[in-house]
Every structure is written in C-alpha cells, then in structure tokens.
Design a protein around this motif. Structure first.
Motif, PDB file in Angstrom:
ATOM      1  N   VAL A  65     -11.920   9.703  -3.187  1.00 64.02           N
ATOM      2  CA  VAL A  65     -11.999   9.315  -1.783  1.00 64.02           C
ATOM      3  C   VAL A  65     -12.012   7.793  -1.707  1.00 64.02           C
ATOM      4  CG1 VAL A  65     -13.382   9.419   0.342  1.00 64.02           C
ATOM      5  CG2 VAL A  65     -13.230  11.420  -1.166  1.00 64.02           C
ATOM      6  N   GLY A  66     -11.280   7.232  -0.754  1.00 63.05           N
ATOM      7  CA  GLY A  66     -11.234   5.788  -0.618  1.00 63.05           C
ATOM      8  C   GLY A  66     -12.428   5.236   0.136  1.00 63.05           C
ATOM      9  N   ILE A 123       0.343   0.793   2.538  1.00 60.15           N
ATOM     10  CA  ILE A 123      -0.042   2.017   3.238  1.00 60.15           C
ATOM     11  C   ILE A 123       0.400   3.244   2.445  1.00 60.15           C
ATOM     12  CG2 ILE A 123       0.385   3.392   5.327  1.00 60.15           C
ATOM     13  CD1 ILE A 123       0.591   0.623   6.811  1.00 60.15           C
ATOM     14  N   LEU A 124       1.619   3.224   1.932  1.00 57.05           N
ATOM     15  CA  LEU A 124       2.119   4.340   1.132  1.00 57.05           C
ATOM     16  C   LEU A 124       1.321   4.493  -0.166  1.00 57.05           C
ATOM     17  CD1 LEU A 124       5.973   3.808   1.567  1.00 57.05           C
ATOM     18  CD2 LEU A 124       4.515   5.472   2.753  1.00 57.05           C
ATOM     19  N   GLU A 125       0.951   3.383  -0.777  1.00 64.96           N
ATOM     20  CA  GLU A 125       0.144   3.448  -2.000  1.00 64.96           C
ATOM     21  C   GLU A 125      -1.213   4.076  -1.718  1.00 64.96           C
ATOM     22  OE1 GLU A 125       0.129  -0.617  -3.199  1.00 64.96           O
ATOM     23  OE2 GLU A 125       1.977  -0.448  -4.393  1.00 64.96           O
ATOM     24  N   LEU A 126      -1.812   3.744  -0.568  1.00 61.53           N
ATOM     25  CA  LEU A 126      -3.093   4.347  -0.198  1.00 61.53           C
ATOM     26  C   LEU A 126      -2.933   5.851   0.003  1.00 61.53           C
ATOM     27  CD1 LEU A 126      -6.078   4.169   0.669  1.00 61.53           C
ATOM     28  CD2 LEU A 126      -5.279   3.702   2.996  1.00 61.53           C
ATOM     29  N   ILE A 127      -1.860   6.251   0.683  1.00 59.75           N
ATOM     30  CA  ILE A 127      -1.622   7.675   0.898  1.00 59.75           C
ATOM     31  C   ILE A 127      -1.489   8.401  -0.435  1.00 59.75           C
ATOM     32  CG2 ILE A 127       0.028   9.354   1.809  1.00 59.75           C
ATOM     33  CD1 ILE A 127       0.623   7.317   4.061  1.00 59.75           C
ATOM     34  N   LEU A 128      -0.762   7.806  -1.374  1.00 62.16           N
ATOM     35  CA  LEU A 128      -0.590   8.429  -2.694  1.00 62.16           C
ATOM     36  C   LEU A 128      -1.925   8.568  -3.427  1.00 62.16           C
ATOM     37  CD1 LEU A 128       2.699   6.960  -4.218  1.00 62.16           C
ATOM     38  CD2 LEU A 128       2.202   9.346  -3.664  1.00 62.16           C
ATOM     39  N   LYS A 129      -2.767   7.541  -3.365  1.00 66.09           N
ATOM     40  CA  LYS A 129      -4.080   7.613  -4.027  1.00 66.09           C
ATOM     41  C   LYS A 129      -4.893   8.785  -3.499  1.00 66.09           C
ATOM     42  CE  LYS A 129      -4.549   2.631  -4.811  1.00 66.09           C
ATOM     43  NZ  LYS A 129      -5.180   1.401  -4.292  1.00 66.09           N
ATOM     44  N   THR A 130      -4.858   8.969  -2.183  1.00 68.46           N
ATOM     45  CA  THR A 130      -5.679  10.032  -1.587  1.00 68.46           C
ATOM     46  C   THR A 130      -5.127  11.422  -1.892  1.00 68.46           C
ATOM     47  OG1 THR A 130      -4.479  10.025   0.526  1.00 68.46           O
ATOM     48  CG2 THR A 130      -6.339   8.510   0.303  1.00 68.46           C
ATOM     49  N   GLN A 131      -3.848  11.503  -2.270  1.00 72.18           N
ATOM     50  CA  GLN A 131      -3.249  12.805  -2.558  1.00 72.18           C
ATOM     51  C   GLN A 131      -3.414  13.220  -4.018  1.00 72.18           C
ATOM     52  OE1 GLN A 131      -1.993  14.457   0.218  1.00 72.18           O
ATOM     53  NE2 GLN A 131      -2.857  12.612   1.134  1.00 72.18           N
TER      54      GLN A 131
END
Length: 744
Positions: A144-145, A279-287
C-alpha cells in the motif's frame, strides 16, 4: 494494464494524458479504459482508513479501526510500535480496496494552538522523521502506498489555503524541511502531498524551488507529487514546477488548460509525459500485490489498538505515589467516583479529514466498572456539561463536590472540546474549558485523592490546579480502545512508559511563535527562526510546565554508565552505550534520549538538539546496556551559504530521561575537512536588510531610543531572532548573540 509504460505513453492521446493529471472523482485517479489503465484509490489514513464510498450523498466513512492519533504514537518513542500500527493500517487498506493512505503528517508543531497538531508527531524534526520512516517503510512493504504530508510549513489552520509562510533559509532547512528530507531519502514514499499554503511568496503546489530544486534535484525524489485537495491555483504553473497529480477531480477546465498550453508551445509535452509516467508507475506499484480476500480483522485490531494506546499514554504527575490502584492498595477501600462528561463520551480523535468511523468505541466508565466493579463501588456524576444552559454547570459541580467528599478516589476526565481539535480551526488559547478547571480546583479541596485524565492533542495550561491534585495522566487522543488501555494503566496492569513529544510551556506567551502566530490576513513571519520548542526554552533558560521528552513511570530507572568515544573521524558513525537499571518494584520501559551540542559553531546553534533515542524494557533489579548509533551527518547544521556542514569542533553528548533531565555528559572531538573561511565573504546582515519588512518591522517592536542604543544593524537581526525587547533579553545577551554573527 500493460507494464511497458513507454508503450502506453506513445498510445495515449494528449487529451487522455491531460485527464490523468487530475483525479477521476473525489478519491480516485482517472481511468483510461481504452488502454486498460485502472483508477486507484487514495484515502485519508494517518491513524485509520477513512474510506467514504459516496461523498456526493454524504455517506459516512466505512467502519475501520481508529488507532491512536499521531500525538499519541509519537509519545511512544517506539519504532516497533509504529511498525505494528502501520502493518495493521496496510491490512485495513487492502480490505477496503485502498491503494494509497494519505499520511503520515510530519509538519512541525510550531505553536500549541495549531488546529491539526493532533495529526502531527512532534516539535522536533528528528523524532518526527524517525517515526515516519518506519511507518512508510512498513505500509509500503505491505503493498500500500503512502503520501508524506503536508509539504511544507502547514503549521496553522488560519488562512491555510492562502497564508504565505515567510521563512528564512536556515530554519526552513533545519526545522521545517529536515524531517521531509530524511524520510524522502530513507523511506522513499510513493507520493508526497504538496500543502495548501504559500512559502516565501509561492504556493506549495506551484513552488519550483521546493518541488524541483530541493525535492527532485537535491534529494533525488522521483515518485509522484500530489496536491492537497483543491490546493492547485494555476494548473500549468504547478505542472511546470513538478506537481504531477491534481486532486480531487474530475476537472475538464484544467485538463483543457494543459492541452491548450501544450498546443500553444507554452508547455512542453515532455513535462506532461513525465508527470503521466509517475502516475502510471504509481498505478503499477499498487497492482503488484493483489488486494483480494483481505478481511477486516475487527476484534484483533481493536485489541492491537488497545495495546498501542497503552504505550502512548503519559503519566505527568503521581504524588504519593497515588497510582497505580493495585489490589493491595484497594484492600481497605470502598469506592471510586468517576466525574466528567468525557468519561461517558470519550474524546479519542480529532475532527476533520482524518476522522475515522470506529469499528467499536470503548467507554471510560464502563472500562473502570469492568476493572474495579467487583471490589469497589463505582459512582458517576457528570460534573459539567459542555452544552449546558446558563447556571446548569454550577448545579452539576455542586452535586459532584457533595458526592466526592466521602469517596476514596476521584477520577475526573477533562479535555478540550471537540471543536478545539479540528482541521480548519486553530485554538484561541491553551486553556481547558472554564467549568472543567473550576471543578478540578474545587474537587481537590474536598478530596485529597484526585486523578485527572486529560484528552487533548497538544499542550494545555494546567497551572490553575496542577499543584492541588495527586495524579495527572495525559491520555492524548488515544483511539477507539484508549479507554480500556487507560483503565489498565490506572490498575497497574500496564506501566506507563510514554514521554511527551512536545514541550508544555507555562503559558502561551512563553511560546516562541506567540508574537508571530497566526500572522496577518496574508502572511505569517517565522521570526523565531530555528528556536522552536525545547530549542527556544533551553536558549532562553525558561522554566516550562513539562519539558520535551518528559514522562513518569511506576518504577524507577538508574542511569549507571556511559561508554562513548572521545574522538570521531570524518564520515564515521558515532556509537555509544548506556547502562540502565530498573531500581523500582515494577517491570517497566524507559526511553533514553541522546542530545548533542556543538561548543563553538560558526553560526549560533541551540543548546541541545535531539539526535538519537532508544527504548528498553527491564524487570525489577535488572540492568542492561542500550546501544545507540548516529550517522556523522547527524552532527550537521545548515549554513545558508554552504548547505549542511559538520565543523571540526568539540561536541557534547548528553544522555537524558528528558530534555531537562540530563544524566550523563561526555565531550567528543569531531574531525571535519570543511573550512568555513573558504566561503565567499558576505555579511549576514545583507539578507536581513533586504527583507521587505525591514525597518518598519523593527520599529513596531523596538522604540526609537532602543534602536538608537543598539543600532539598526543590530536591531534588525535581533527582531528576526525573536528576541524582541529588553524585558525578554538583556542588551548583554544581545551583544553575545550578535558577536557570533559579526565574528564571521
């Protein structure tokens, strides 16, 4: 979602890129279904997951465990405890489908009146940073971020959307940015939240110096920067400065402004692409870690909230000692009177965006009934009513006094009203409500065994009755299970070990920011410079009500020995050992604090600064060595011309039970290759005299005669250092302070 971000960027239309730069709704990022880019959830979460399903219909937040607030967590001085709380929050975030928790908040407690002080850790940047590092590492390790906030100088609620915090470079770096710097470099939070306010003339969301020069270039941060909600004023300027994601959304107006700026050549599309990439990197981390099949462990986390609360409650006074109320002590006793509206309506968290809808809520009176009800008669009377009609509190007080006369113990619950601990509003003073102060004073006159329980998120003035009562417990805002933890402390089943993470001044006027808080309608001057909290009280040699790092225990600890080097080479770590013995009758924990002082700095430094701490648990009669290790850089201070520097000099190591209870001191010679004289010579007065406030500000606080006596050149730095008048500091002291600058 594809993992090749470069490929995604090539396939995104400019309009889609612009849409990704603001939220899809109040809590989610924008999704792009055409390319399988999902939305992710960002919700409030410093001490509990505040997930609101449908804000448009004013739905309450879904139930979650309300853990102790930041003011309590900091008082634990316990990194392992922080890890437990953070791990539990990550589990609850997953159970709710939350991707990023908006926290922790590490803004400095500049004034006791700050409305969100309960959400922040400390007046000290080192302690704040150490706690935040462990919090962020643990949450993110669990998939979780986090969002480190509020960057930066969000130290008040008055005019928080627009106020311009005017801060000189050295206090900005040493006090207000220091915790952010340490956390960025050691924990690498997935997001950083830019604050509402301005800093030195530019909004935090549009401040190129803070977002680009410092955060990105100097500290090397390359994750996502998100705005506080509605904090963006100029979307294109914010994007150029380094702010990636505007929240909330959706905002087609700002989307179009980004598109228009790119098409007009005012904004490079590469800048847009970089923000979209983050933003895309954050989305990938959360997935990466699936969040399915996580259930909210309601009872398990309630018990954990109780365990954590028990480690965060501070014993301020224990005359006699009156506490704990053990079975042996109660053998010949018959009754306890519980007084106070808050005994039945617990004050356990602050109001605002961090407000959690608890899974359950323990009640103080019920917790005491469960603890003592079989052996003693428990009686309750409110004593006061915060919403009373005129005259009603007088009759409630008189009833409480009559009942208290023949009771063995009186436990009164007092604290700040709900609206005083609230986002959006600063407190007006440090006082408890009048009816509470009067009740406590009069109860103490009819019964010698008064135990006062306090619920508040920052310092309060207790002088009206402190010397008249036997025991005082600072419970803070201890979360949904705080009442049960407190009952265990009163009964002696938990030995209190927490210590204050902020100073309690004798009165508000003693606070260093008193004359500069909350400022005018458009700006606030941080005139006290680096002298915040204990740094100021030590510099002025002022008496305080309770010092930074203070807290009592039911047992006693002896500091037996210190092992420390007498020399530290450049770049080495400072390693020390302290021998601690439990000389009392109870098993207990002690928080050991390490402060440093430089003997002959080129620029004035505080008399002591916290640079290390540790916590040790000992049985009665047990002794043990505690080891502490400091980085060489912990000896540094910020020089406006040279940046962070360590000078060759003699330093003093101070080991204490609080900032005012120093047990050991040891001198150490420190080696450094840095030489200040290599810098281009520049008068320290040049920047002061260039300040737009200039002579006008001096004349507002010093008379013409005083200015003539000490000279304007000296009067101005005197003003800026917040030593305002001869009543506060003698001219001899002024000369001593100014000599440090003039000799450079």
């Amino acid at each position: 979602m594809e993992k090749d971000i470069d490929k995604i960027l090539k396939n995104l239309r400019l309009s889609e890129k612009a849409s990704l730069l603001s939220g899809g709704d109040f809590w989610q990022t924008e999704a792009v279904e055409r390319l399988n880019i999902p939305a992710i959830f960002l919700v409030d979460g410093p001490h509990g997951v505040r997930y609101v399903a449908d804000r448009d219909h004013d739905d309450p937040a879904k139930k979650a465990t309300c853990f102790p607030t930041a003011v309590n967590l900091a008082a634990s001085w316990d990194l392992n405890l922080i890890k437990k709380a953070a791990a539990a929050l990550a589990v609850e975030a997953k159970a709710r489908g939350v991707d990023v928790l908006l926290g922790p908040g590490i803004n400095i407690k500049r004034s006791p009146l700050g409305g969100r002080n309960f959400e922040y850790f400390s007046e000290d940047p080192f302690l704040s940073a150490e706690l935040a590092v462990e919090f962020i590492k643990t949450v993110q390790k669990n998939g979780v971020g986090t969002s480190l906030k509020h960057y930066v100088a969000n130290n008040q609620e008055y005019k928080r959307f627009s106020i311009d915090a005017q801060i000189d470079e050295r206090p900005l770096r040493e006090i207000y940015l220091a915790a952010f710097e340490k956390v960025i470099k050691e924990a690498n939070p997935w997001t950083v939240m830019a604050a509402y306010n301005q800093i030195n003339g530019d909004f935090a969301t549009e401040n190129d110096y803070l977002l680009q020069d410092i955060l990105r270039d100097q500290w090397g941060y390359d994750n996502l920067v998100v705005s506080d909600w509605w904090a963006v004023h100029n979307r294109v300027k914010a994007l150029k400065a380094g702010l990636d994601l505007e929240m909330p959304g959706a905002d087609p107006v700002n989307d179009q402004k980004v598109i228009d700026a790119v098409q007009a050549g005012e904004l490079k599309e590469e800048v847009v692409d970089q923000a979209v990439r983050r933003i895309l990197e954050l989305i990938l981390k959360t997935q990466k870690k699936a969040k399915k099949d996580f259930k909210l462990p309601v009872e398990e986390h309630h018990q954990l909230a109780k365990e954590i609360a028990g480690e965060t409650i501070v014993l301020l006074k224990n005359q006699g000692p009156l506490l704990p109320l053990t079975a042996a002590k109660l053998a010949d006793k018959e009754s306890i009177l519980v007084v106070g509206e808050l005994a039945q309506k617990p004050s356990y968290q602050g109001i605002g965006s961090s407000q959690v809808n608890p899974t359950r809520l323990d009640n103080h009176y019920q917790a005491l009934e469960d603890k003592f009800g079989e052996e003693l008669e428990l009686h309750y009377t409110p004593g006061y009513n915060s919403e009373a009609e005129p005259g009603e509190n007088e009759s409630l007080k008189e009833k409480a006094l009559r009942v208290a006369e023949n009771k063995d113990y009186v436990i009164i619950y007092a604290g700040l009203p709900e609206q005083a601990e609230a986002e959006g509003y600063d407190r007006q003073d440090m006082q408890l409500p009048k009816e509470q102060n009067q009740l406590i004073k009069e109860l103490a006159a009819v019964n010698p065994n008064i135990i006062v329980i306090l619920n508040n998120g920052s310092a309060v003035d207790l002088r009206q009755w402190l010397d008249k009562v036997s025991a005082v417990i600072e419970a803070g805002l201890p979360g949904q299970a705080g009442a049960s933890a407190l009952a265990d402390i009163i009964a002696g089943e938990i030995n209190p070990s927490a210590k204050l993470a902020e100073s309690y001044p004798l009165k508000l006027e003693d606070n260093p920011s008193y004359l500069n808080f909350p400022g005018s309608s458009d700006s606030v001057r941080y005139g006290e410079g680096i002298y915040i909290g204990y740094r100021y009280y030590d510099k002025r040699k002022m008496e305080v009500l309770f010092p930074f790092g203070y807290g009592l225990s039911y047992t006693e600890f002896a500091y037996r020995a210190l092992e420390a080097p007498d020399y530290l080479a450049e770049g080495d770590k400072l390693k020390i050992k302290i021998l601690i013995e439990n000389t009392g009758q109870f098993k207990g924990k002690e928080i050991i604090q390490l402060y440093l002082s430089q003997q002959n700095p080129s620029l004035a430094r505080p008399p002591k600064e916290l640079k290390g701490f540790g916590k040790i648990e000992l049985e009665p009669g047990e002794k043990e060595w505690l080891e502490l290790e400091l980085d060489y850089q912990d000896l540094a201070y910020y020089h406006p011309q040279a940046g962070w520097i360590v000078e060759s000099d003699r330093f003093k190591i101070m080991i204490g039970a609080s900032s005012r209870e120093i047990k050991f001191t040891e001198d150490i010679e420190v080696e450094s290759s840095f030489v200040l004289k290599d810098l281009t010579a520049k008068s320290p007065f040049e920047d002061w005299l260039a300040d737009p406030l200039g002579e006008k500000a001096v004349k507002e606080v010093l008379t013409e005669a005083e200015i003539e006596e000490i000279g304007f050149l000296k009067a101005w730095p005197l003003y800026r250092m917040h030593f305002f008048t001869p009543e506060q500091v003698s001219f001899e002291e002024i000369e001593e302070i100014l000599d440090i600058y003039e000799n450079n």
